[in-house]
Design a protein around this motif. Structure first.
Motif, PDB file in Angstrom:
ATOM      1  N   MET A 159      25.390  34.002  34.912  1.00 39.17           N
ATOM      2  CA  MET A 159      26.337  33.209  35.370  1.00 39.17           C
ATOM      3  C   MET A 159      26.929  33.942  36.618  1.00 39.17           C
ATOM      4  O   MET A 159      27.682  34.936  36.502  1.00 39.17           O
ATOM      5  N   THR A 160      26.857  33.339  37.964  1.00 38.95           N
ATOM      6  CA  THR A 160      27.661  34.174  39.022  1.00 38.95           C
ATOM      7  C   THR A 160      29.207  33.961  39.044  1.00 38.95           C
ATOM      8  O   THR A 160      29.751  33.238  38.249  1.00 38.95           O
ATOM      9  N   THR A 161      29.618  34.819  39.841  1.00 43.32           N
ATOM     10  CA  THR A 161      31.272  34.827  39.751  1.00 43.32           C
ATOM     11  C   THR A 161      31.560  33.516  40.471  1.00 43.32           C
ATOM     12  O   THR A 161      32.713  32.696  39.752  1.00 43.32           O
ATOM     13  N   LEU A 162      31.033  32.966  41.431  1.00 41.70           N
ATOM     14  CA  LEU A 162      31.226  31.611  42.074  1.00 41.70           C
ATOM     15  C   LEU A 162      31.143  30.661  40.822  1.00 41.70           C
ATOM     16  O   LEU A 162      32.203  29.594  40.572  1.00 41.70           O
ATOM     17  N   GLU A 163      30.063  30.649  40.061  1.00 39.99           N
ATOM     18  CA  GLU A 163      29.925  29.564  38.952  1.00 39.99           C
ATOM     19  C   GLU A 163      31.247  29.737  38.096  1.00 39.99           C
ATOM     20  O   GLU A 163      31.412  28.645  37.473  1.00 39.99           O
ATOM     21  N   MET A 164      31.412  30.844  37.782  1.00 39.88           N
ATOM     22  CA  MET A 164      32.392  31.131  36.821  1.00 39.88           C
ATOM     23  C   MET A 164      34.043  30.704  37.301  1.00 39.88           C
ATOM     24  O   MET A 164      34.493  29.926  36.414  1.00 39.88           O
ATOM     25  N   MET A 165      34.136  30.900  38.616  1.00 37.07           N
ATOM     26  CA  MET A 165      35.290  30.096  39.094  1.00 37.07           C
ATOM     27  C   MET A 165      35.215  28.812  38.880  1.00 37.07           C
ATOM     28  O   MET A 165      36.427  28.118  38.542  1.00 37.07           O
ATOM     29  N   LYS A 166      34.222  28.282  39.238  1.00 31.80           N
ATOM     30  CA  LYS A 166      33.957  26.607  39.251  1.00 31.80           C
ATOM     31  C   LYS A 166      34.384  26.165  37.696  1.00 31.80           C
ATOM     32  O   LYS A 166      34.955  25.266  37.613  1.00 31.80           O
ATOM     33  N   ALA A 167      33.581  26.761  36.916  1.00 31.05           N
ATOM     34  CA  ALA A 167      33.743  26.448  35.430  1.00 31.05           C
ATOM     35  C   ALA A 167      35.244  26.871  35.117  1.00 31.05           C
ATOM     36  O   ALA A 167      35.825  25.894  34.152  1.00 31.05           O
ATOM     37  N   ALA A 168      35.897  27.669  35.507  1.00 28.13           N
ATOM     38  CA  ALA A 168      37.459  27.820  34.901  1.00 28.13           C
ATOM     39  C   ALA A 168      38.322  26.901  35.439  1.00 28.13           C
ATOM     40  O   ALA A 168      39.204  26.420  34.850  1.00 28.13           O
ATOM     41  N   LYS A 169      37.948  26.377  36.692  1.00 18.59           N
ATOM     42  CA  LYS A 169      38.511  25.369  37.229  1.00 18.59           C
ATOM     43  C   LYS A 169      38.538  23.941  36.660  1.00 18.59           C
ATOM     44  O   LYS A 169      39.347  23.252  36.543  1.00 18.59           O
TER      45      LYS A 169
END
Length: 418
Positions: free
Chosen positions: A1-11
């Protein structure tokens, strides 16, 4: 998972935690602690790989910082349990005002949302940060250094298993897979996803985040910590305190880096300091402390002449800069010129000098007759800490649960209009 995908998932995951009550969060934390203990062999195996890969490329004190043991993992789990036992800051009424018009105004603690932590080679930060974030109602994204990545991944896997066990989303705690500077830059630029960024590490990391982050950022960590030995100090006690502050764990930010000595005490005290930190340690087979001395100290004891930068360096090693100063005012002036605002101490039997020092020294933690090594979330009764803030806005000193929340005003009325 990319860092951007992680940020979206966390949000996306964060609102589920906002709605969780205290009991649910506590059950999650207890499950996370149990899973850490259950995964001890996997965590130790991963850590052994990290340690072996780093051996020879980092100092012995930094290698100790990286190394986990069964006891250290047990301590990590206990730290998570301690966080579960703390009062919940979310929903807590911090202020109540009854207005003349009958409005009741409450200032109430609320989560920040998504907290990102960039840290280096201390695997225990992984569990501390995750536990505090969850209890404070925040999703967290962890970005550790490459030296400890295998260890952190094993820790996060265990903690995610604990979250899932109680029906909470594992995406509430995530570890960035990319350990290059690119992932750090992405977190710094995560506007709309990251509500607070906390760098926890060396001066270079902190400076990079403070200078480049587009999201709110807390300045933490760098500790050029001073201990001043006043002319009235109990010198035997002073030696004991300084030995603890310098040698108990020199690689941490609350370790002493500078010793200031009143000129009237220097002739008696400095030979005692040399005996404690050099002679006795050598005879006991321990690493001696290299003393880097100013001109006045050089006339009293042997050591290395202090260089131009030695009083502005966080050594994180068995090195101590030593200077002789005229009096308490001179010590305060020296600290003001060289401190990073972390922790300072005065050793004295004079109440007047202690009061002056406490009033005038502008650091997050100021001690009278105690080691700077106590600047720590656990020692301050916070369970553990997200980091030590050396700034003044929002958070200062060890960052616990309250520092990971904000607040909103809740107003109750019965028909009032303005």
């Amino acid at each position: 998972m990319t860092t951007l995908e992680m940020m979206k998932a966390a949000k996306l995951a964060a609102p589920s935690l906002v709605q969780a009550d205290t009991d649910t969060k506590n059950r999650a934390l207890l499950a996370m602690a149990a899973q850490l203990e259950a995964a001890v062999e996997d965590i130790l195996a991963a850590n052994a790989q990290d340690v072996e890969a780093s051996r020879g490329s980092v100092s012995e004190v930094m290698l100790d910082r990286l190394t986990l043991t069964s006891q250290r993992i047990a301590d990590m789990a206990e730290g998570v349990r301690q966080v579960a036992a703390l009062p919940d800051p979310v929903g807590a009424v911090r202020r109540e005002v009854l207005r003349p018009n009958g409005l009741v105004i409450h200032r109430v603690g609320v989560p920040l949302g998504v907290v990102a932590i960039i840290y280096e080679s201390r695997p225990n930060v992984t569990s501390d940060a995750a536990a505090l974030a969850i209890k404070a109602g925040n999703a967290c994204i962890l970005r550790g250094g490459k030296e400890a990545h295998r260890s952190a991944a094993a820790i996060v896997k265990a903690m995610q298993k604990g979250l899932a066990e109680v029906g909470m989303q594992p995406q509430l705690v995530q570890l960035v897979e990319d350990t290059t500077r690119q992932s750090a830059a992405e977190l710094m630029a995560g506007v709309g996803y990251i509500d607070l960024l906390i760098p926890r590490g060396g001066a270079g990391l902190i400076r990079s985040c403070v200078e480049n982050a587009k999201v709110p950022c807390i300045q933490t960590g760098t500790g050029i910590c001073h201990i001043y030995v006043d002319e009235s100090a109990d010198l035997d006690t002073a030696c004991c305190i300084i030995e603890n502050a310098k040698t108990s764990r020199p690689s941490v930010c609350n370790a002493e880096e500078v010793c200031l000595v009143h000129r009237a005490a220097a002739e008696r005290f400095l030979p005692m300091l040399y005996e404690t930190l050099v002679t006795k340690r050598l005879s006991n087979g321990q690493t001696p402390v290299e003393l880097r001395l100013d001109e006045r100290a050089q006339k009293i004891i042997p050591g290395t002449p202090a260089g131009a930068d030695d009083f502005d360096t966080e050594f994180l090693d068995y090195i101590l800069a030593v200077a002789v100063v005229e009096d308490t005012q001179a010590a305060i002036a020296h600290i003001a010129a060289h401190s990073t605002g972390h922790s300072e101490a005065i050793l004295t039997q004079c109440d007047e000098n202690a009061a002056l020092f406490v009033r005038a020294v502008d650091s997050a933690a100021v001690y009278v007759n105690a080691s700077t090594r106590f600047t720590d979330g656990g020692e301050f009764g916070l369970g553990c800490e997200m980091g030590i803030s050396t700034q003044k806005l929002h958070a200062r000193g060890p960052m616990g649960l309250e520092e990971l929340t904000s607040y909103k005003y809740v107003i109750h009325g019965d028909g009032q209009i303005r």
